[in-house]
Design an enzyme around this catalytic site. Structure first.
Site, PDB file in Angstrom:
ATOM      1  N   TYR A 122       0.845  -1.193   0.000  1.00 18.41           N
ATOM      2  CA  TYR A 122       0.000   0.000   0.000  1.00 18.41           C
ATOM      3  C   TYR A 122       0.886   1.250   0.000  1.00 18.41           C
ATOM      4  O   TYR A 122       1.216   1.809   1.041  1.00 18.41           O
ATOM      5  CB  TYR A 122      -0.922   0.020   1.216  1.00 18.41           C
ATOM      6  CG  TYR A 122      -1.860  -1.161   1.328  1.00 18.41           C
ATOM      7  CD1 TYR A 122      -2.143  -1.988   0.248  1.00 18.41           C
ATOM      8  CD2 TYR A 122      -2.487  -1.460   2.540  1.00 18.41           C
ATOM      9  CE1 TYR A 122      -3.003  -3.069   0.367  1.00 18.41           C
ATOM     10  CE2 TYR A 122      -3.361  -2.536   2.661  1.00 18.41           C
ATOM     11  CZ  TYR A 122      -3.600  -3.337   1.573  1.00 18.41           C
ATOM     12  OH  TYR A 122      -4.469  -4.412   1.711  1.00 18.41           O
ATOM     13  N   TYR A 178     -12.418  -7.744   2.992  1.00 15.87           N
ATOM     14  CA  TYR A 178     -11.923  -6.442   2.539  1.00 15.87           C
ATOM     15  C   TYR A 178     -12.845  -5.927   1.439  1.00 15.87           C
ATOM     16  O   TYR A 178     -13.628  -6.683   0.865  1.00 15.87           O
ATOM     17  CB  TYR A 178     -10.459  -6.482   2.108  1.00 15.87           C
ATOM     18  CG  TYR A 178     -10.103  -7.203   0.827  1.00 15.87           C
ATOM     19  CD1 TYR A 178     -10.336  -6.631  -0.425  1.00 15.87           C
ATOM     20  CD2 TYR A 178      -9.453  -8.439   0.851  1.00 15.87           C
ATOM     21  CE1 TYR A 178      -9.968  -7.266  -1.595  1.00 15.87           C
ATOM     22  CE2 TYR A 178      -9.075  -9.085  -0.315  1.00 15.87           C
ATOM     23  CZ  TYR A 178      -9.338  -8.500  -1.537  1.00 15.87           C
ATOM     24  OH  TYR A 178      -8.960  -9.138  -2.700  1.00 15.87           O
ATOM     25  N   LEU A 219     -17.253  -2.246   1.805  1.00 20.76           N
ATOM     26  CA  LEU A 219     -18.154  -1.216   1.276  1.00 20.76           C
ATOM     27  C   LEU A 219     -17.967  -1.036  -0.227  1.00 20.76           C
ATOM     28  O   LEU A 219     -18.375  -0.023  -0.796  1.00 20.76           O
ATOM     29  CB  LEU A 219     -17.929   0.112   2.002  1.00 20.76           C
ATOM     30  CG  LEU A 219     -18.337   0.113   3.479  1.00 20.76           C
ATOM     31  CD1 LEU A 219     -17.820   1.356   4.187  1.00 20.76           C
ATOM     32  CD2 LEU A 219     -19.855   0.016   3.629  1.00 20.76           C
ATOM     33  N   GLN A 272      -8.099 -13.428   4.456  1.00 20.24           N
ATOM     34  CA  GLN A 272      -8.621 -12.106   4.153  1.00 20.24           C
ATOM     35  C   GLN A 272      -9.036 -12.106   2.684  1.00 20.24           C
ATOM     36  O   GLN A 272      -8.207 -12.350   1.805  1.00 20.24           O
ATOM     37  CB  GLN A 272      -7.565 -11.024   4.410  1.00 20.24           C
ATOM     38  CG  GLN A 272      -8.102  -9.618   4.200  1.00 20.24           C
ATOM     39  CD  GLN A 272      -7.074  -8.545   4.510  1.00 20.24           C
ATOM     40  OE1 GLN A 272      -6.960  -7.557   3.801  1.00 20.24           O
ATOM     41  NE2 GLN A 272      -6.323  -8.746   5.581  1.00 20.24           N
ATOM     42  N   ALA A 286     -10.874   4.329   5.849  1.00 21.31           N
ATOM     43  CA  ALA A 286     -11.208   5.683   6.315  1.00 21.31           C
ATOM     44  C   ALA A 286      -9.982   6.552   6.149  1.00 21.31           C
ATOM     45  O   ALA A 286      -8.885   6.174   6.551  1.00 21.31           O
ATOM     46  CB  ALA A 286     -11.648   5.665   7.774  1.00 21.31           C
TER      47      ALA A 286
END
Length: 331
Positions: free
Chosen positions: A61, A216, A219, A188, A293
């Site tokens: 990431y 994961y 949303l 995951q 977030a």
């Protein structure tokens, strides 16, 4: 605000964490149009203060950027968090199979012993800790037998550098190999109201073996928050820019879903995103829901979902609404 968070176990590791977890892919900036590091630190701090203990990150990431931001945010708070990070995507050795380019560097899938030994030390340094609670193989490496990878991970566990072992983006066959090779505490995988394929492939196996599942994209990259209005555009390297999931037709279907479940949301004084997260956590086999977030406000919104308990009738109504409005979505 420290809401009453559901706590769940990571397999048989003896580690418990908040059922709602903070996912930090977007915080790394890559494929999300960049990042504001100061705001990201504030988002992580807000999550912790709201009672979220599970924080998920990965070296890939932002080529270490997300881990470094997490490390800065948890300084002095290490005893309040359960850190999950990953290994197997490296840009330092050139070993394994080529996967993608990021910031001019070729990233390979490699889960050999030397690669993992190097990666774990780099992650510990960036995170500013002496141990990782859950260490996850990020993407599977067909050039290294899973049994060899598990052997290395078990040595790291015996040395106290990691506390639990996980695997991500696995097939049912991969999962079987992990189970045969040793103790697997968690997987995951992508899972949401839109992406439910693992219900028939992986979740029956994990439930049978007592393995936790972290979802994961819970949303759907933000689509299921119900806040992506028709005027919203995405720029830079934001992966949603050309994603058919974010077509106008799909946004309208999400708006219809939002309207259909509005009475349930109103009953719980909750946002659509909170209801979607609560629904996710109520699905058989889903142990933790990871939610991204990048601001304190988003972090607090996600955290509040951890205190919502949906009744059977509400879950059935949400299922019916999802079936009516989401099954014909563009892929």
């Amino acid at each position: 605000m420290n809401s009453r968070q559901i706590q769940r176990q990571i397999g048989t590791s003896g580690i418990s964490a908040s059922a709602v977890g903070l996912g930090t892919w977007a915080i790394g900036g890559w494929m999300w149009g960049g990042t504001d590091e100061r705001e990201s630190v504030r988002a992580i701090e807000a999550s912790i203060d709201a009672g979220l203990s599970l924080i998920d990150t990965a070296p890939a990431y932002g080529l270490g950027r997300s881990e470094a931001i997490v490390g800065a945010a948890i300084k002095g708070k290490r005893d309040r968090v359960v850190i999950a990070t990953k290994c197997g995507l490296n840009w330092h050795s050139g070993k394994g199979g080529y996967f993608f380019d990021q910031d001019g560097k070729a990233v390979h899938r490699y889960l050999g012993a030397d690669g993992i030994a190097y990666e774990v030390e780099q992650s510990l340094r960036r995170l500013g800790t002496d141990h990782i609670d859950l260490y996850i193989t990020h993407w599977q490496d067909p050039t290294t037998p899973i049994a060899e990878t598990v052997q290395v991970l078990e040595k790291l566990k015996a040395a106290g550098k990691i506390r639990a072992i996980g695997a991500s983006n696995v097939s049912a066959q991969d999962l079987g190999h992990y189970i045969d090779a040793g103790q697997l505490d968690a997987i995951q995988e992508r899972y949401s109201m839109i992406d439910r394929e693992i219900e028939g492939s992986l979740l029956p196996i994990t439930r049978r073996h007592g393995i936790a599942t972290l979802s994961y994209s819970s949303l759907a990259l933000g689509l299921l928050t119900g806040t992506v209005d028709p005027a919203r555009t995405f720029g830079g390297d934001d992966q949603r820019k050309d994603n058919p999931r974010f077509s106008m037709a799909n946004r309208q279907k999400v708006a219809q879903l939002k309207q259909a479940i509005a009475p349930i949301a109103e009953c719980h004084q909750a946002s659509m995103a909170q209801i979607v997260i609560a629904w996710t956590l109520a699905q058989p086999g889903i142990t933790f829901a990871l939610c991204g977030a990048r601001t304190p406000e988003q972090a607090l919104d996600n955290a509040r979902a951890g205190a919502i308990a949906l009744e059977a009738g509400e879950l059935a109504a949400i299922d019916a609404a999802a079936a009516a409005h989401l099954t014909t979505m563009d892929a």
